[in-house]
Design a protein around this motif. Structure first.
Motif, mmCIF file in Angstrom:
data_model
loop_
_atom_site.group_PDB
_atom_site.id
_atom_site.type_symbol
_atom_site.label_atom_id
_atom_site.label_comp_id
_atom_site.label_asym_id
_atom_site.label_seq_id
_atom_site.Cartn_x
_atom_site.Cartn_y
_atom_site.Cartn_z
ATOM 1 N N UNK A 1 3.380 5.264 20.184
ATOM 2 C CA UNK A 1 3.288 6.516 19.439
ATOM 3 C C UNK A 1 3.758 6.315 17.995
ATOM 4 N N UNK A 2 4.798 5.535 17.812
ATOM 5 C CA UNK A 2 5.266 5.237 16.467
ATOM 6 C C UNK A 2 4.205 4.478 15.679
ATOM 7 N N UNK A 3 3.563 3.542 16.353
ATOM 8 C CA UNK A 3 2.503 2.752 15.714
ATOM 9 C C UNK A 3 1.302 3.618 15.327
ATOM 10 N N UNK A 4 0.846 4.472 16.222
ATOM 11 C CA UNK A 4 -0.389 5.212 15.993
ATOM 12 C C UNK A 4 -0.221 6.410 15.059
ATOM 13 N N UNK A 5 0.989 6.960 14.991
ATOM 14 C CA UNK A 5 1.185 8.201 14.234
ATOM 15 C C UNK A 5 1.748 7.965 12.836
ATOM 16 N N UNK A 6 1.850 6.710 12.406
ATOM 17 C CA UNK A 6 2.463 6.422 11.099
ATOM 18 C C UNK A 6 1.656 5.377 10.336
ATOM 19 N N UNK B 1 15.105 2.064 13.015
ATOM 20 C CA UNK B 1 13.874 1.692 12.310
ATOM 21 C C UNK B 1 14.209 1.548 10.834
ATOM 22 N N UNK B 2 13.778 0.415 10.267
ATOM 23 C CA UNK B 2 14.182 0.075 8.903
ATOM 24 C C UNK B 2 12.972 -0.359 8.090
ATOM 25 N N UNK B 3 12.896 0.114 6.861
ATOM 26 C CA UNK B 3 11.833 -0.278 5.927
ATOM 27 C C UNK B 3 12.366 -1.400 5.039
ATOM 28 N N UNK B 4 11.940 -2.645 5.256
ATOM 29 C CA UNK B 4 12.507 -3.762 4.487
ATOM 30 C C UNK B 4 12.077 -3.770 3.018
ATOM 31 N N UNK B 5 10.939 -3.187 2.714
ATOM 32 C CA UNK B 5 10.461 -3.204 1.335
ATOM 33 C C UNK B 5 11.237 -2.235 0.447
ATOM 34 N N UNK C 1 0.845 -1.185 0.000
ATOM 35 C CA UNK C 1 0.000 0.000 0.000
ATOM 36 C C UNK C 1 0.879 1.232 0.000
ATOM 37 N N UNK C 2 0.293 2.335 -0.421
ATOM 38 C CA UNK C 2 1.016 3.595 -0.350
ATOM 39 C C UNK C 2 1.075 4.034 1.102
ATOM 40 N N UNK C 3 2.173 4.675 1.486
ATOM 41 C CA UNK C 3 2.327 5.056 2.881
ATOM 42 C C UNK C 3 3.150 6.327 2.972
ATOM 43 N N UNK C 4 2.697 7.252 3.817
ATOM 44 C CA UNK C 4 3.452 8.483 4.013
ATOM 45 C C UNK C 4 4.742 8.178 4.748
ATOM 46 N N UNK C 5 5.775 9.004 4.560
ATOM 47 C CA UNK C 5 7.043 8.795 5.257
ATOM 48 C C UNK C 5 6.842 8.790 6.766
ATOM 49 N N UNK C 6 7.656 8.006 7.477
ATOM 50 C CA UNK C 6 7.546 7.922 8.923
ATOM 51 C C UNK C 6 7.892 9.276 9.537
ATOM 52 N N UNK C 7 7.167 9.640 10.585
ATOM 53 C CA UNK C 7 7.405 10.904 11.276
ATOM 54 C C UNK C 7 8.562 10.713 12.246
ATOM 55 N N UNK D 1 4.052 -2.945 13.246
ATOM 56 C CA UNK D 1 3.048 -2.678 12.215
ATOM 57 C C UNK D 1 2.328 -1.382 12.562
ATOM 58 N N UNK D 2 2.382 -0.398 11.679
ATOM 59 C CA UNK D 2 1.741 0.890 11.963
ATOM 60 C C UNK D 2 0.248 0.835 11.673
ATOM 61 N N UNK D 3 -0.462 1.834 12.164
ATOM 62 C CA UNK D 3 -1.906 1.889 11.929
ATOM 63 C C UNK D 3 -2.249 2.046 10.461
ATOM 64 N N UNK D 4 -1.323 2.638 9.703
ATOM 65 C CA UNK D 4 -1.545 2.785 8.268
ATOM 66 C C UNK D 4 -1.169 1.526 7.501
ATOM 67 N N UNK D 5 -0.760 0.491 8.231
ATOM 68 C CA UNK D 5 -0.515 -0.796 7.586
ATOM 69 C C UNK D 5 0.891 -1.017 7.086
ATOM 70 N N UNK D 6 1.840 -0.184 7.508
ATOM 71 C CA UNK D 6 3.218 -0.334 7.056
ATOM 72 C C UNK D 6 4.003 -1.181 8.050
ATOM 73 N N UNK D 7 4.781 -2.128 7.524
ATOM 74 C CA UNK D 7 5.589 -3.003 8.370
ATOM 75 C C UNK D 7 7.029 -2.528 8.373
ATOM 76 N N UNK D 8 7.574 -2.322 9.569
ATOM 77 C CA UNK D 8 8.967 -1.928 9.723
ATOM 78 C C UNK D 8 9.691 -2.930 10.622
ATOM 79 N N UNK D 9 10.992 -3.000 10.451
ATOM 80 C CA UNK D 9 11.856 -3.747 11.363
ATOM 81 C C UNK D 9 12.504 -2.738 12.300
ATOM 82 N N UNK D 10 12.589 -3.088 13.587
ATOM 83 C CA UNK D 10 13.164 -2.147 14.546
ATOM 84 C C UNK D 10 14.021 -2.876 15.581
#
Length: 431
Positions: free
Chosen positions: A426-431, A44-48, A15-21, A393-402
């Motif tokens: 906060x990271x989960x809910x705001x991204x 915090x790392x974006x594996x995709x 899915x499309x996702x805004x950059x992490x805050x 897993x963020x609320x917007x559905x983006x999976x990150x490794x941390x």
């Protein structure tokens, strides 16, 4: 990529996702570190997209504690296969000789029934056991010597049985002890005093165990690690199998056969979710035996660093399988790199099934609670040190490794854990 909120790990969609805050997260971490005057690392790392999103002290070395088990998991998955070797053996007309593989499963209550037991129990041949392929110590480098009486520090051995500990209990209304392994009754002695609380203390160099009753007379159940020797193992097996098992000293032959014991994932799951130190140490021995013919954890570690961890940002200082040792050191960005290797190598549904899950399973059951789980990974705790790494897993559905690593704080662990929980929420809910 994200984990579907119904199946969590099972279904993957893009899915499309805004950059992490990044700013608010870093400010929270800086305030956290300042508050407790300790050392914090967060990556915090974006594996995709193969993109590092946040790197706060990611190049600094930390004591990983049980996050070390993530290295052990990667090594085991790449070495062992779908099932764990239970014993190496050879057969003659009237005899069966076997060697340990390090397999932790034989009569261990946390794991499925091992095929080794029925194999040894059903044979009519004379049984002989050799430990000639075991080259390790019974405790890992840097372990605290006075932990020997606790099951989180059970001894390492070539062929464990009962998880290398005995279980003793007593009902309040009864005068006698109950042993789940009656063989060990011969080692119990009554102490010379009564304590406020029951104490079961094993001698450090033998299996002599002293029982100090409690003046309160309460029920109790305790596990006590036993002191390994080839004689103890063969005598215990003889008692359990009701047939003689004779200790011998014979080299492991090149034409030995392998008997597989249990599905490997059943051991990985307990190691990762419950942070079982015993399983972690034994699995590293299993890997060593398959890689080198020698049950020597150091050889497995050396092989893994040279072959499986090629490309890791910072070479770890890695000395045991469980993380009990404070000699272990690793950087947060290297922890993320290892998780990314697992992410690429293991199907999502399988990987999810092995991990602790926030609010649901394992060491994360009482933390990171949410309607839909958002933290999947591994914790690591020693006194004054707590770490967590894995997937968020963020609320917007983006999976990150941390990787979120905290060392040398002077407060109670619960205080640090709750602040970490707040930052990750906060990271989960705001991204």
């Amino acid at each position: 990529m994200k984990f579907n909120h119904c199946l969590v790990f099972a279904t993957i969609i893009f899915i499309a996702c805004a950059p992490v805050k990044r700013g608010p997260v870093v400010k929270s971490i800086e305030a956290f570190e300042k508050e407790f005057s300790h050392h914090t690392g967060f990556v915090l790392f974006d594996p995709d997209n193969n993109e590092m999103l946040i790197n706060y002290n990611g190049e600094k070395y930390f004591t990983p504690a049980s996050n070390t088990k993530v290295l052990t998991l990667l090594t085991a998955i790449k070495t062992i296969g779908d099932s764990i070797p239970g014993i190496y053996y050879t057969e003659a007309v009237d005899s069966l000789m076997f060697w340990g593989t390090g397999d932790p499963s034989l009569l261990y209550e946390k794991l499925p029934s091992s095929a080794v037991f029925s194999f040894l129990n059903d044979t009519e041949k004379d049984l002989y056991f050799s430990s000639s392929n075991f080259y390790d110590d019974h405790f890992g480098p840097g372990w605290a010597w006075d932990d020997y009486n606790y099951t989180f520090s059970s001894e390492i051995s070539p062929m464990p049985v009962f998880g290398n500990y005995l279980t003793v209990s007593k009902m309040a209304e009864r005068d006698y002890l109950h042993l789940e392994q009656p063989y060990f009754k011969q080692f119990f002695w009554l102490g010379d005093s009564i304590k406020d609380d029951t104490e079961i203390v094993r001698d450090i160099n033998s299996n002599n165990i002293i029982y100090f009753p409690s003046i309160k007379g309460r029920s109790f159940k305790e596990q006590v690690p036993f002191h390994y020797s080839d004689y103890l193992l063969t005598d215990l097996l003889s008692d359990t199998l009701n047939k003689r098992v004779t200790p011998v000293r014979k080299a492991l032959p090149s034409d030995r056969k392998i008997l597989r014991s249990i599905p490997a994932d059943s051991a990985y799951r307990i190691m990762m979710q419950d942070s079982d130190n015993f399983i972690a140490e034994q699995l590293l021995l299993v890997a060593a035996g398959l890689l080198t013919d020698s049950l020597d954890a150091e050889r497995a570690i050396e092989y893994s660093i040279e072959h499986y961890l090629m490309g890791i940002p910072d070479k770890p200082v890695w000395v045991d399988g469980s993380g009990l040792s404070r000699y272990n050191l690793i950087t947060p960005r290297s922890m993320v790199w290892i998780w990314n290797e697992l992410y690429k190598a293991v199907p999502p549904e399988r990987l999810k099934s092995l991990l602790a899950v926030g609010g649901q399973a394992g060491t994360l059951k009482n933390y990171y609670r949410s309607t839909a789980p958002y933290i999947f990974g591994k914790t690591g705790t020693l006194s004054n040190n707590h770490n967590i790494s894995g997937f968020i897993l963020t609320k917007k559905g983006k999976l990150y490794i941390f990787a979120f690593m905290n060392n040398n704080y002077p407060v109670k662990a619960i205080t640090v854990k709750r602040r970490m929980e707040q930052i990750l929420w906060e990271l989960h809910t705001n991204n």
